[in-house]
Design an enzyme around this catalytic site. Structure first.
Site, PDB file in Angstrom:
ATOM      1  CD  GLU A   1      -1.707   2.586  -7.930  1.00 36.99           C
ATOM      2  OE1 GLU A   1      -1.356   2.392  -8.777  1.00 36.99           O
ATOM      3  OE2 GLU A   1      -2.322   1.438  -6.691  1.00 36.99           O
TER       4      GLU A   1
ATOM      5  CD  GLU B   1       2.223   0.285  -1.822  1.00 39.38           C
ATOM      6  OE1 GLU B   1       1.408   1.014  -2.374  1.00 39.38           O
ATOM      7  OE2 GLU B   1       2.438  -1.745  -2.057  1.00 39.38           O
TER       8      GLU B   1
HETATM    9  O1  KIV Z   1      -4.699  -0.780  -1.746  1.00 42.43           O
HETATM   10  C1  KIV Z   1      -4.024  -0.311  -0.934  1.00 42.43           C
HETATM   11  O2  KIV Z   1      -4.514  -1.357   0.211  1.00 42.43           O
HETATM   12  C2  KIV Z   1      -3.328   0.523  -0.873  1.00 42.43           C
HETATM   13  C3  KIV Z   1      -2.116   0.809   0.035  1.00 42.43           C
HETATM   14  C4  KIV Z   1      -1.350  -0.284   0.049  1.00 42.43           C
HETATM   15  C5  KIV Z   1      -1.452   1.712   0.082  1.00 42.43           C
HETATM   16  O3  KIV Z   1      -3.059   1.494  -2.135  1.00 42.43           O
END
Ligand code: KIV
Length: 359
Positions: A110, A177
């Site tokens: 992220e 997201e």
């Molecule tokens: O952890 C997850 O499932 C994700 C998705 C929502 C993209 O990062």
């Protein structure tokens, strides 16, 4: 010919990505043709029962990553680098290598501009990286909720800068997201790596969902952007309630469950598709009446009657059931369509005593 993700985007390919956290689901996704399987840190919520992803550890990720990778033959497996695992480029590389060794083909982390050095370091170490911009679940406590991104020109500009930075750092794709659809659409045209959207509109190069949201396996919360295509939680509840009912009301497992259980070590008897299967012919009702012993005896009798008409492999199984209904009977035989107890079980020594007269 194996095209790169960039080439596939250029040719107009769309990418389907779903999360998996264990072997059977990973295998089902792979067999159903997904392009990418994500071992997401969302496992913290939908598998481990935490309120968000901020308690997920590298240990959790490695454990689930190994299980998923055992189930996938064709898809590209991406594993999330959890909170705290990419605080420096060195740490990021170290943890990316661990996930790679656990079976992930690539890793996701992220952050946009703020995580460029870590992305570049992992790519430099030879591990493909997927970026993740927009709403960052690992920041949910800092931000005070799951908020849509790109609502103001400043936020939209920041998102564009994040996407470009992630691409320049060498990522092969980027998840967006909860980004406003028009902003997600512009970013998708502006960069050459695929954008994978979640709650970010239809114009991304691909879509990702948490598998539980797609199949209705986490009924206590479904995000607004997800449309469940199945009701797995409902099916599980129904099956479990039937089992509970059968066990408690009928006083034991249903006839078919008992009959088809093989003794340990026995070779399972295959049921040929052309041969009638008595277990399905005389399928016991799932909710037997409250008069349990009588209902159980009636159900057993009707089932046994049906098995008698098949002098085949079911013979032994029905005999075993019948014996279990005759306490103290050590050896049972069938003569002229009648069941005879031909030896009594010595309850003290556990041995079968000599044959009874008439056997
Ligand atoms: O952890 C997850 O499932 C994700 C998705 C929502 C993209 O990062």
């Amino acid at each position: 010919m194996n095209l790169s993700f960039r080439e596939r985007k250029a040719s107009g390919d769309k990418f389907a990505m779903l999360t998996a956290y264990d072997y059977p689901v990973a295998r089902l996704l792979d067999e159903s043709g997904v392009d990418l399987v994500l071992v997401g840190d969302s496992l913290g919520m939908v598998v481990l029962g935490y309120p968000d992803t901020t308690s997920v550890t590298m240990e959790d990720m490695l454990h689930h990553c190994r299980a998923v990778s055992r189930g996938v033959k064709s898809a590209f497996v991406v594993a999330d680098l959890p909170i705290g695992s990419v605080d420096t480029p060195e740490l990021a590389v170290q943890n990316a290598i661990l996930l790679h060794e656990a079976g992930a083909h690539g890793v996701k982390l992220e952050g946009g501009v703020s995580r460029c050095r870590e992305i570049a370091a992992i790519v430099e170490a030879g591990i493909p990286v997927m970026g993740h911009i927009g709403m960052l679940p690992q920041q949910v406590r800092v931000e005070g909720g799951y908020k849509i991104k790109g609502k103001t020109p400043t936020e939209a500009g920041q998102l564009c800068a994040d996407a470009v930075a992630v691409e320049k750092a060498g990522a092969f794709a980027v998840v967006m997201e909860l980004v406003r659809p028009e902003v997600a659409s512009k970013i998708t045209t502006a960069i050459t790596i695929p954008t994978i959207g979640i709650g970010s509109g239809p114009d991304c190069d691909g879509q990702v969902l948490v598998i539980h949201d797609l199949v209705g396996l986490f009924p206590w919360f479904t995000p607004k952007f997800a449309t469940p295509r199945a009701q797995v939680a409902g099916s599980i509840r129904e099956a479990v309630q039937t089992f509970v009912q059968d066990t408690k009301v009928a006083g034991g497992l249903t006839m078919e469950q008992n009959i088809l259980t093989q003794p340990p070590g026995a070779n399972p008897t295959p049921i040929s598709p052309s041969e009638p299967n008595p277990a399905t012919l005389q399928k016991p009702q799932s909710s037997l009446p409250a008069d349990a012993p009588a209902a159980r005896a009636a159900s057993a009798a009707s089932f046994l009657q049906s098995t008698r008409t098949y002098p085949t492999k079911f013979h032994d199984q029905s005999l075993a059931l019948e014996k279990s209904l005759m306490p103290g009977c050590g050896s049972l035989e069938r003569k002229n369509n009648q069941s005879l107890c031909c030896g009594n079980l010595n309850s003290v020594q556990g041995q079968i005593e000599p044959e009874a007269p008439g056997c």
